[in-house]
Scaffold this motif. Structure first.
Motif, PDB file in Angstrom:
ATOM      1  N   THR A 164     -23.092  -2.602   3.500  1.00 26.18           N
ATOM      2  CA  THR A 164     -23.026  -1.823   4.593  1.00 26.18           C
ATOM      3  C   THR A 164     -24.359  -1.629   5.410  1.00 26.18           C
ATOM      4  OG1 THR A 164     -21.457  -0.075   3.503  1.00 26.18           O
ATOM      5  CG2 THR A 164     -22.704   0.798   5.394  1.00 26.18           C
ATOM      6  N   VAL A 165     -25.540  -1.871   4.755  1.00 32.81           N
ATOM      7  CA  VAL A 165     -27.023  -1.873   5.174  1.00 32.81           C
ATOM      8  C   VAL A 165     -27.168  -2.945   6.048  1.00 32.81           C
ATOM      9  CG1 VAL A 165     -29.395  -2.029   4.649  1.00 32.81           C
ATOM     10  CG2 VAL A 165     -27.946  -0.378   3.598  1.00 32.81           C
ATOM     11  N   PHE A 166     -26.571  -4.128   5.665  1.00 30.02           N
ATOM     12  CA  PHE A 166     -26.868  -5.307   6.376  1.00 30.02           C
ATOM     13  C   PHE A 166     -26.002  -5.350   7.650  1.00 30.02           C
ATOM     14  CE2 PHE A 166     -25.488  -9.745   7.607  1.00 30.02           C
ATOM     15  CZ  PHE A 166     -26.680 -10.314   7.638  1.00 30.02           C
ATOM     16  N   LEU A 167     -24.858  -4.874   7.742  1.00 33.02           N
ATOM     17  CA  LEU A 167     -23.846  -4.722   8.716  1.00 33.02           C
ATOM     18  C   LEU A 167     -24.680  -3.613   9.844  1.00 33.02           C
ATOM     19  CD1 LEU A 167     -20.385  -4.801   7.180  1.00 33.02           C
ATOM     20  CD2 LEU A 167     -21.622  -6.581   8.481  1.00 33.02           C
ATOM     21  N   ALA A 168     -25.329  -2.619   9.230  1.00 28.87           N
ATOM     22  CA  ALA A 168     -25.635  -1.680  10.028  1.00 28.87           C
ATOM     23  C   ALA A 168     -26.809  -2.175  10.765  1.00 28.87           C
ATOM     24  CB  ALA A 168     -26.238  -0.380   9.192  1.00 28.87           C
ATOM     25  N   PHE A 361     -12.444  -1.772  22.343  1.00 30.99           N
ATOM     26  CA  PHE A 361     -11.471  -1.325  21.124  1.00 30.99           C
ATOM     27  C   PHE A 361     -10.807  -2.471  20.293  1.00 30.99           C
ATOM     28  CE2 PHE A 361      -7.171  -0.086  19.785  1.00 30.99           C
ATOM     29  CZ  PHE A 361      -7.541   0.831  18.620  1.00 30.99           C
ATOM     30  N   ALA A 362     -10.632  -3.460  21.007  1.00 29.91           N
ATOM     31  CA  ALA A 362     -10.199  -4.920  20.586  1.00 29.91           C
ATOM     32  C   ALA A 362     -11.141  -5.479  19.649  1.00 29.91           C
ATOM     33  CB  ALA A 362      -9.547  -5.739  21.498  1.00 29.91           C
ATOM     34  N   TRP A 363     -12.356  -5.483  19.858  1.00 29.50           N
ATOM     35  CA  TRP A 363     -13.440  -5.968  19.160  1.00 29.50           C
ATOM     36  C   TRP A 363     -13.591  -5.236  17.955  1.00 29.50           C
ATOM     37  CZ3 TRP A 363     -17.722  -7.904  23.269  1.00 29.50           C
ATOM     38  CH2 TRP A 363     -18.364  -8.979  22.691  1.00 29.50           C
ATOM     39  N   PHE A 364     -13.621  -4.086  18.155  1.00 29.08           N
ATOM     40  CA  PHE A 364     -13.883  -3.155  16.783  1.00 29.08           C
ATOM     41  C   PHE A 364     -12.622  -3.565  15.836  1.00 29.08           C
ATOM     42  CE2 PHE A 364     -12.009   0.631  14.603  1.00 29.08           C
ATOM     43  CZ  PHE A 364     -13.286   1.032  13.911  1.00 29.08           C
ATOM     44  N   SER A 365     -11.303  -3.148  16.294  1.00 29.41           N
ATOM     45  CA  SER A 365     -10.056  -3.649  15.468  1.00 29.41           C
ATOM     46  C   SER A 365     -10.316  -5.087  14.840  1.00 29.41           C
ATOM     47  CB  SER A 365      -8.880  -3.358  16.335  1.00 29.41           C
ATOM     48  OG  SER A 365      -8.793  -2.272  16.936  1.00 29.41           O
ATOM     49  N   LEU A 366     -10.548  -6.031  15.644  1.00 26.85           N
ATOM     50  CA  LEU A 366     -10.450  -7.488  14.948  1.00 26.85           C
ATOM     51  C   LEU A 366     -11.453  -7.550  14.036  1.00 26.85           C
ATOM     52  CD1 LEU A 366     -12.618  -9.877  16.351  1.00 26.85           C
ATOM     53  CD2 LEU A 366     -11.340  -9.182  18.313  1.00 26.85           C
ATOM     54  N   ASN A 367     -12.600  -7.043  14.206  1.00 25.33           N
ATOM     55  CA  ASN A 367     -13.799  -7.202  13.325  1.00 25.33           C
ATOM     56  C   ASN A 367     -13.457  -6.306  12.024  1.00 25.33           C
ATOM     57  OD1 ASN A 367     -16.624  -8.693  14.012  1.00 25.33           O
ATOM     58  ND2 ASN A 367     -15.734  -7.808  16.181  1.00 25.33           N
ATOM     59  N   LEU A 368     -12.931  -5.053  12.112  1.00 23.32           N
ATOM     60  CA  LEU A 368     -12.418  -4.165  11.018  1.00 23.32           C
ATOM     61  C   LEU A 368     -11.638  -5.312  10.031  1.00 23.32           C
ATOM     62  CD1 LEU A 368     -12.618  -1.383   9.555  1.00 23.32           C
ATOM     63  CD2 LEU A 368     -10.662  -0.982  10.934  1.00 23.32           C
ATOM     64  N   GLY A 486     -17.181  -3.749  11.362  1.00 28.32           N
ATOM     65  CA  GLY A 486     -17.541  -4.328  10.231  1.00 28.32           C
ATOM     66  C   GLY A 486     -18.211  -3.502   9.353  1.00 28.32           C
ATOM     67  N   LEU A 487     -19.020  -2.552   9.912  1.00 31.59           N
ATOM     68  CA  LEU A 487     -19.518  -1.659   8.993  1.00 31.59           C
ATOM     69  C   LEU A 487     -18.587  -0.651   8.025  1.00 31.59           C
ATOM     70  CD1 LEU A 487     -22.435  -0.547   8.455  1.00 31.59           C
ATOM     71  CD2 LEU A 487     -22.027   1.261  10.330  1.00 31.59           C
ATOM     72  N   LEU A 488     -17.518  -0.506   8.986  1.00 26.53           N
ATOM     73  CA  LEU A 488     -16.559   0.443   8.296  1.00 26.53           C
ATOM     74  C   LEU A 488     -15.804  -0.229   7.242  1.00 26.53           C
ATOM     75  CD1 LEU A 488     -15.519   2.760  11.275  1.00 26.53           C
ATOM     76  CD2 LEU A 488     -17.220   3.422   9.281  1.00 26.53           C
ATOM     77  N   ALA A 489     -15.755  -1.610   7.365  1.00 26.50           N
ATOM     78  CA  ALA A 489     -14.901  -2.316   6.605  1.00 26.50           C
ATOM     79  C   ALA A 489     -15.147  -2.171   4.936  1.00 26.50           C
ATOM     80  CB  ALA A 489     -15.010  -3.975   6.907  1.00 26.50           C
ATOM     81  N   PRO A 490     -16.479  -2.313   4.518  1.00 28.41           N
ATOM     82  CA  PRO A 490     -16.511  -2.086   3.088  1.00 28.41           C
ATOM     83  C   PRO A 490     -15.868  -0.648   2.579  1.00 28.41           C
ATOM     84  CG  PRO A 490     -18.456  -2.827   3.946  1.00 28.41           C
ATOM     85  CD  PRO A 490     -17.391  -2.305   5.227  1.00 28.41           C
ATOM     86  N   PRO A 503      -5.914  -0.206   3.244  1.00 29.98           N
ATOM     87  CA  PRO A 503      -6.738  -0.753   4.220  1.00 29.98           C
ATOM     88  C   PRO A 503      -6.003  -1.731   4.950  1.00 29.98           C
ATOM     89  CG  PRO A 503      -7.568  -0.838   1.637  1.00 29.98           C
ATOM     90  CD  PRO A 503      -6.328  -0.275   1.790  1.00 29.98           C
ATOM     91  N   ILE A 504      -4.986  -2.572   4.353  1.00 29.73           N
ATOM     92  CA  ILE A 504      -4.140  -3.374   5.255  1.00 29.73           C
ATOM     93  C   ILE A 504      -3.444  -2.575   6.232  1.00 29.73           C
ATOM     94  CG2 ILE A 504      -2.307  -5.134   5.263  1.00 29.73           C
ATOM     95  CD1 ILE A 504      -3.279  -5.820   2.272  1.00 29.73           C
ATOM     96  N   THR A 505      -2.884  -1.361   5.919  1.00 32.73           N
ATOM     97  CA  THR A 505      -1.996  -0.859   6.865  1.00 32.73           C
ATOM     98  C   THR A 505      -2.938  -0.228   8.241  1.00 32.73           C
ATOM     99  OG1 THR A 505      -0.266  -0.145   5.181  1.00 32.73           O
ATOM    100  CG2 THR A 505      -0.215   1.053   7.286  1.00 32.73           C
ATOM    101  N   VAL A 506      -4.160   0.125   7.781  1.00 34.03           N
ATOM    102  CA  VAL A 506      -5.035   0.703   8.838  1.00 34.03           C
ATOM    103  C   VAL A 506      -5.319  -0.251   9.826  1.00 34.03           C
ATOM    104  CG1 VAL A 506      -7.236   1.729   9.147  1.00 34.03           C
ATOM    105  CG2 VAL A 506      -5.718   2.672   7.394  1.00 34.03           C
ATOM    106  N   PHE A 507      -5.979  -1.419   9.177  1.00 28.63           N
ATOM    107  CA  PHE A 507      -6.656  -2.546  10.178  1.00 28.63           C
ATOM    108  C   PHE A 507      -5.492  -3.176  10.871  1.00 28.63           C
ATOM    109  CE2 PHE A 507      -7.418  -4.803   6.086  1.00 28.63           C
ATOM    110  CZ  PHE A 507      -6.538  -6.239   6.471  1.00 28.63           C
ATOM    111  N   SER A 508      -4.308  -3.358  10.330  1.00 36.07           N
ATOM    112  CA  SER A 508      -3.175  -4.057  10.970  1.00 36.07           C
ATOM    113  C   SER A 508      -2.725  -3.322  12.251  1.00 36.07           C
ATOM    114  CB  SER A 508      -2.406  -4.482  10.051  1.00 36.07           C
ATOM    115  OG  SER A 508      -2.665  -5.399   8.735  1.00 36.07           O
ATOM    116  N   SER A 509      -2.632  -2.041  11.723  1.00 37.71           N
ATOM    117  CA  SER A 509      -2.005  -1.343  13.008  1.00 37.71           C
ATOM    118  C   SER A 509      -3.142  -1.239  14.267  1.00 37.71           C
ATOM    119  CB  SER A 509      -1.827   0.103  12.573  1.00 37.71           C
ATOM    120  OG  SER A 509      -0.771   0.174  11.556  1.00 37.71           O
ATOM    121  N   LEU A 510      -4.465  -1.106  14.132  1.00 37.38           N
ATOM    122  CA  LEU A 510      -5.288  -0.945  15.057  1.00 37.38           C
ATOM    123  C   LEU A 510      -5.190  -2.183  15.771  1.00 37.38           C
ATOM    124  CD1 LEU A 510      -8.105   0.711  13.327  1.00 37.38           C
ATOM    125  CD2 LEU A 510      -6.609   1.776  14.878  1.00 37.38           C
TER     126      LEU A 510
END
Length: 558
Positions: A164-168, A361-368, A486-490, A503-510
């Motif tokens: 998380t620190v690195f992604l931050a 928003f698309a950038w956020f979703s695909l990186n997540l 990416g920061l929220l992914a972990p 996790p799969i349900t959340v990032f797939s839906s977004l």
């Protein structure tokens, strides 16, 4: 009716305005004269993309780790009582057992000052946590941050903290050096992050404890985030409309090659410190030549530095073996496009605001989705080396297809198609029974293929939808949106402890929702980069064909 003087004055001003337009050359016309993608642009692009080959290595220190390695507490204290004890005897005397009969991995008997005979006869009863570190065995790697810093038992959560620190740091780097590039230039905004990245990559390899490691990784992330977003803008602003998407796609392609090389390097070395130093070595070479990278002439013109821009244009033409007509050089002038208000320019327009947030928003979703899959690839069931190689290899055709099809089908269609296909591939993982490692890995690789492709489209789209004066800031904010994902992914992956489908349900839906929102965007293929907010709102209706029909696209008839 108006007075004669007033009408005459108005007519004079209108004529003067049109005359000024005649005396200005559009930058797209300049590129068509000096070469839209000649040797100059090719060398600049390769030089800027080369560091991306090694940015993947910066993830090695916390991707290639065993989160729960085989271990036991270091109990060599008992060897002072009897140095001839066998390993089995030492463990039997000094370690408590778990309910399943195995030795505890986090507890030990408290050392005592007694002779070995007394210890054998009466045994040890009082336990504590490991007091002298751990002994690791049957490890897949020679050294990781887990084994070097003992990130096990009560410190195991520091692995996720390090990620998380690195992604931050990447997020902060994008946030800091985006606006920096608008004020101080694209060139400085690539040089400074690269130097930061080099210094802290070397320092990370030498750090003695986890707390200093976290600090150094943060600043390494700052450099990586700042460099990645700015190198794309600098290369793109020198490339003509026919090959503009290559600025993003070639950058991504170098990153994909780096992913493949990373799998081989880690397989051969298996030592995170050495991997860090291997990363720093080529970056040291780049630190030398990065000072010779040319500034963006488009940015110079936008800032009113016309003479510097002319010199670079002449230099670019010479390298491309083209000549710049004197008449064209005379027409290069500062256009009145120095918009004030910074990023507020976008938010003053409801249309540009809609474009910006749709892409962000698309950038956020695909990186997540990408980071959730990437950081969890050790749990897919296949060898982590095979999975890493597959994840890197799948990016190569994704970027090659992007370079080709972005110019064939355009941005909007691919934006929608790649995000929907990527989200669908992710959500299909839920239909695979647990234990089918090949099927899960295949779907994860397929989703990565489409999402990497979608990431290229987002980067191209953001640049082509925003005016020059805020293009860098808007792109940086879009990248920040992605880094936030990416920061929220972990943290999202941690929710798998409640149920693995969360996790799969959340990032797939977004991802699926962001793909559907793509219908709100216009098409920008083969249209000049907008210089002003008005041009961005009108989406530069003059295409390349229309532009080429006149000697100078900004010339108008009186």
């Amino acid at each position: 009716m108006c007075r004669v003087q007033t009408c005459g004055s108005s007519l004079f001003k209108l004529t003067q305005s049109k005359t000024t337009d005649i005396n200005m050359a559009d930058f797209g016309e300049i590129l068509r004269n000096i070469g839209e993608f000649g040797l100059f642009q090719q060398l600049t692009l390769i030089a800027l993309c080369f560091p991306n080959l090694f940015l993947s290595f910066m993830f090695a220190s916390f991707i290639f780790i065993e989160s729960d390695p085989e271990r036991h507490c270091n109990t060599d204290w008992i060897l002072r009582a009897d140095p001839n004890l066998t390993t089995d005897e030492q463990l039997n005397l000094t370690l408590p057992r778990e309910e399943d009969g195995t030795f505890s991995r986090c507890r030990m008997f408290v050392p005592v000052d007694r002779d070995i005979g007394s210890i054998r006869e009466y045994g040890l009863n009082e336990t504590s946590g490991c007091q002298s570190g751990w002994v690791y065995y049957n490890a897949l790697y020679e050294a990781t941050i887990v084994t070097d810093f003992d990130l096990v038992c009560d410190k195991a959560n520091l692995v996720e903290v390090a990620q998380t620190v690195f992604l931050a740091g990447i997020l902060i780097g994008s946030l800091t050096f985006g606006p920096f590039a608008e004020s101080f230039g694209r060139k400085r905004a690539t040089q400074i992050p690269l130097v930061i990245m080099f210094i802290f990559t070397v320092s990370t390899a030498l750090c003695p404890n986890i707390y200093l490691y976290l600090v150094l990784q943060f600043f390494s992330g700052v450099g990586a985030g700042g460099y990645r977003v700015n190198c794309i803008i600098l290369s793109t602003e020198w490339i003509g409309m026919s090959k503009r998407s290559w600025g993003v796609c070639v950058t991504q392609l170098f990153g994909a090659l780096g992913q493949c090389v990373l799998a081989g390097v880690i397989y051969a070395i298996r030592d995170w410190r050495l991997a860090q130093l291997i990363t720093a070595a080529p970056l040291g070479v780049v630190v030398i030549y990065i000072w010779f990278i040319p500034e963006s002439a488009r940015w110079l013109l936008n800032r009113g530095r016309t003479e510097e821009a002319k010199q670079l244009i002449v230099k670019a033409a010479a390298i491309n073996k083209r000549s710049v007509p004197d008449s064209l050089l005379e027409k290069i002038a500062v256009k009145d496009t120095l918009n004030t208000g910074g990023i507020k320019i976008i938010f003053r327009s409801s249309l540009l605001t809609r474009y910006f947030f749709t892409v962000a928003f698309a950038w956020f979703s695909l990186n997540l989705a990408l980071y959730c899959l990437y950081l969890n690839m050790g749990n897919f069931g296949l060898s982590i080396f095979v999975t890493q190689l597959l994840f890197g290899a799948i990016e190569i055709p994704a970027n090659l297809f992007s370079m080709w099809l972005l110019e064939v089908f355009g941005r909007r269609v691919l934006f929608i198609a790649t995000l929907l296909a990527g989200g669908l591939s992710c959500i299909l993982i839920l239909a695979v029974p647990q234990g089918y490692a090949v099927a899960v890995t295949s779907l994860a690789a397929a989703s990565r293929f489409f999402l990497i492709w979608a990431g290229s489209v987002c980067s191209v789209f953001m640049q082509e939808l925003t005016p020059t004066s805020v293009r860098q800031t808007a792109t940086a904010l879009g990248a920040i949106s992605g880094r936030t994902g990416g920061l929220l992914a972990p943290l999202l992956n941690i929710l798998a402890m409640y149920h693995w489908v969360i996790p799969i349900t959340v990032f797939s839906s977004l991802t699926l929702v962001s793909g559907a929102l793509g219908f709100l965007l216009p098409e920008t293929r083969r249209k000049e980069l907008p210089e002003t907010a008005d041009e961005a709102e009108n989406n530069r209706n003059s295409t390349s064909t229309n532009t080429q029909s006149r000697p100078y696209p900004n010339a108008t008839k009186l």
